[in-house]
Design an enzyme around this catalytic site. Structure first.
Site, short mmCIF file in Angstrom:
data_model
loop_
_atom_site.label_atom_id
_atom_site.label_comp_id
_atom_site.label_asym_id
_atom_site.label_seq_id
_atom_site.Cartn_x
_atom_site.Cartn_y
_atom_site.Cartn_z
N TYR A 146 37.66 43.66 33.78
CA TYR A 146 39.23 43.31 34.39
C TYR A 146 39.47 42.05 34.32
CZ TYR A 146 42.35 43.50 37.48
OH TYR A 146 43.63 43.44 38.61
N ASP A 241 34.29 34.89 33.42
CA ASP A 241 35.53 34.91 34.90
C ASP A 241 33.63 35.86 35.69
OD1 ASP A 241 37.14 37.38 35.34
OD2 ASP A 241 36.36 36.32 36.87
N LYS A 269 36.48 35.89 45.10
CA LYS A 269 36.33 36.53 45.99
C LYS A 269 34.09 36.34 46.58
CE LYS A 269 35.97 40.95 42.63
NZ LYS A 269 36.56 41.34 43.82
P1 KE4 Z 1 41.89 39.07 42.43
O1 KE4 Z 1 43.36 38.92 41.77
O2 KE4 Z 1 41.76 40.89 42.72
O3 KE4 Z 1 40.76 37.86 43.36
O4 KE4 Z 1 40.70 39.49 41.51
C1 KE4 Z 1 41.82 39.52 39.94
C2 KE4 Z 1 39.87 40.45 38.94
C3 KE4 Z 1 39.00 39.11 38.19
N1 KE4 Z 1 37.75 38.88 37.51
C4 KE4 Z 1 36.81 39.80 37.90
C5 KE4 Z 1 35.23 40.25 37.20
C6 KE4 Z 1 37.30 41.04 39.14
O5 KE4 Z 1 35.99 41.81 39.52
C7 KE4 Z 1 38.44 40.92 40.29
C8 KE4 Z 1 38.76 41.75 40.81
N2 KE4 Z 1 38.74 43.07 40.91
C9 KE4 Z 1 38.34 44.16 41.80
C10 KE4 Z 1 37.58 45.35 41.66
N3 KE4 Z 1 37.00 45.75 40.57
C11 KE4 Z 1 39.28 43.80 43.03
C12 KE4 Z 1 39.39 45.48 43.47
C13 KE4 Z 1 40.81 45.39 43.67
O6 KE4 Z 1 41.40 45.46 42.91
O7 KE4 Z 1 41.67 45.93 44.78
#
Ligand code: KE4
Length: 433
Positions: A146, A241, A269
């Site tokens: 993701y 990523d 993060k």
């Molecule tokens: P954000 O847009 O949520 O800040 O980041 C997206 C993203 C991009 N790349 C990786 C590897 C990620 O894990 C994420 C976001 N991770 C999720 C949890 N697995 C965020 C939690 C959520 O969606 O509430």
């Protein structure tokens, strides 16, 4: 003694009248595990405290950012100090350079970078840059990875390998999904056949270097190096990523841990120490295609926000100052709790496959290895849901999905490890009862 959740229940009823599903991000709704999510009132160190005063050991840490533990004093102070000078200017500040220099100290390949406000913005922008740099349209991603919710990344595999992606969400046009190939992770031949099928058409390959979003799935031996070789040979960009793995698996994330050279890296993060912050960066030649220097447009009102910069600098400073002890500590604590719970499951006769890299791991309720999303998806998610609910009632808050990674912080110690393993023993007993 069962926990009281009256206040959380009252807050949930209100939230469901304001937000779809009562949440501002779907996974928080606990739909994958059942039960109702407690509403958090505050957090400190390794612990969350909910609106009813219940205390939980936190194993998702805001999905990765809280590596120092909650309300780490230096981070709190830095944000408070910055806030007294206003929360945002929309103009350049020293703080952006301060954080960028700290990033470059551990990600030397990020010759140039740009801050954004989320991981989604970081990956979306990196893909636009890869397409501009190569003049190509197609992107390769991997099932189970993701990268945020940009249209082109909400794609699942079509039928068979190296076939055009299909929308992974309503509202994503097939014309956009069709430009993304979703391939099996840890399968280098699948990547080679995609390039053979679409010669000169693939702009970039984006991946989680250690998958966290299917649960934790480490790269197989030689896999990352293979992706580097194939993308270099084929003139496609390798986009790593590190939104989840960055600064967690090592000071320089997976790139440092596995010795991989990426064309573009995305971060988030931990970078913002819990405040909204992401970044993308890499080789100067690519990055200087961005406006205002080049033809690729990308922008953001709160990009480089002073509070996020302050939290990020305080976080990276602490990780740098204590790098000789923090990473071995995270490794030892994560190993103790991950293996302790896996052993408790085995003792109870419950099949669990443990995948772990440093302080991110997953207990898959399945038999046999989990090396890709297909194997992860075969897990017994109902059993994981039982486990999640039983642990929550015992004061241990796990990520509410079998397909998420556990994280711990520097604030987790032997007391939390012992309490977690004890709770797991009781939970497994209840599950079998
Ligand atoms: P954000 O847009 O949520 O800040 O980041 C997206 C993203 C991009 N790349 C990786 C590897 C990620 O894990 C994420 C976001 N991770 C999720 C949890 N697995 C965020 C939690 C959520 O969606 O509430």
């Amino acid at each position: 003694m069962t926990m009281q959740h009256d206040n959380s229940e009252r807050l949930r009823v209100r939230a469901e009248k304001l937000f779809p599903g009562g949440v501002n991000s779907p996974v928080r709704a606990f739909r994958a595990v059942g039960g109702q999510p407690p509403f958090v009132a505050r957090a400190e160190g390794a612990y969350l405290f909910d609106a009813d005063g219940n205390r939980f050991i936190d194993y998702f840490g805001s999905w990765g950012p809280m590596i120092l533990g909650h309300a780490f004093p230096a981070v709190v102070e830095a944000v408070a100090r910055a806030a007294r000078n206003s929360a945002s200017y929309g103009a350049s500040t020293a703080a952006e350079g301060d954080l960028a220099e700290r990033v470059q100290a551990v990600y030397p390949g990020m010759e140039r970078m740009r801050f954004v406000s989320s991981g989604t913005e970081a990956t979306m922008s990196a893909i636009r840059l890869a397409r501009a740099a190569t003049g190509r349209k197609r992107i390769v991603k991997f099932e189970g990875c993701y990268h945020g919710h940009a249209d082109g990344l909400l794609v699942k595999a079509g039928s068979g390998v190296a076939t055009l992606g299909i929308p992974g969400s309503a509202g994503v046009p097939e014309e956009i999904a069709g430009l993304t190939l979703a391939l099996p992770y840890n399968d280098l031949p699948a990547v080679e056949s995609a390039f053979a099928r679409f010669p000169g058409e693939i702009a970039g390959v984006i991946l989680e270097p250690v998958v966290g979003n299917a649960g934790c799935i480490p790269p197989g031996e030689g896999y990352l190096a293979g992706l580097r070789r194939v993308t270099a040979e084929r003139g496609a960009l390798l986009i790593v990523d590190e939104v989840m793995t960055g600064f967690r698996l090592a000071p320089g994330g997976a790139l440092e841990l596995y010795g991989i050279d990426a064309d573009l890296v995305t971060l988030g993060k931990i970078l913002g120490g819990g405040l909204p912050c992401g970044a993308f960066g890499g080789k100067r030649g690519y990055m200087e295609m961005l406006a205002p220097l080049g033809p690729v447009y990308q922008a953001g009102t709160l990009s480089g926000n002073p509070l996020a910069m302050a939290a990020g600098c305080a976080t990276l400073d602490e990780l740098a100052a204590r790098r000789e002890t923090i990473y071995p500590q995270l490794e030892a604590t994560a190993r103790a709790v991950a293996e302790g719970v896996a052993e408790a499951a085995q003792a109870a006769g419950i099949s669990v496959t443990l995948n772990r890299v440093g302080s991110m791991w997953t207990w898959f309720f399945t038999n046999g290895p989990v090396t890709n999303y297909e194997q992860a998806a075969a897990s017994n998610t109902a059993r994981f849901g039982q486990f999640h609910r039983a642990m929550l009632e015992r004061g241990v808050w796990l990520p509410p999905s079998q397909f998420e990674a556990m994280f711990l912080s520097v604030a987790h110690g032997q007391a939390e490890v012992g309490a977690t393993i004890s709770a797991a023993r009781a939970a497994f007993g209840e599950m079998l009862g």
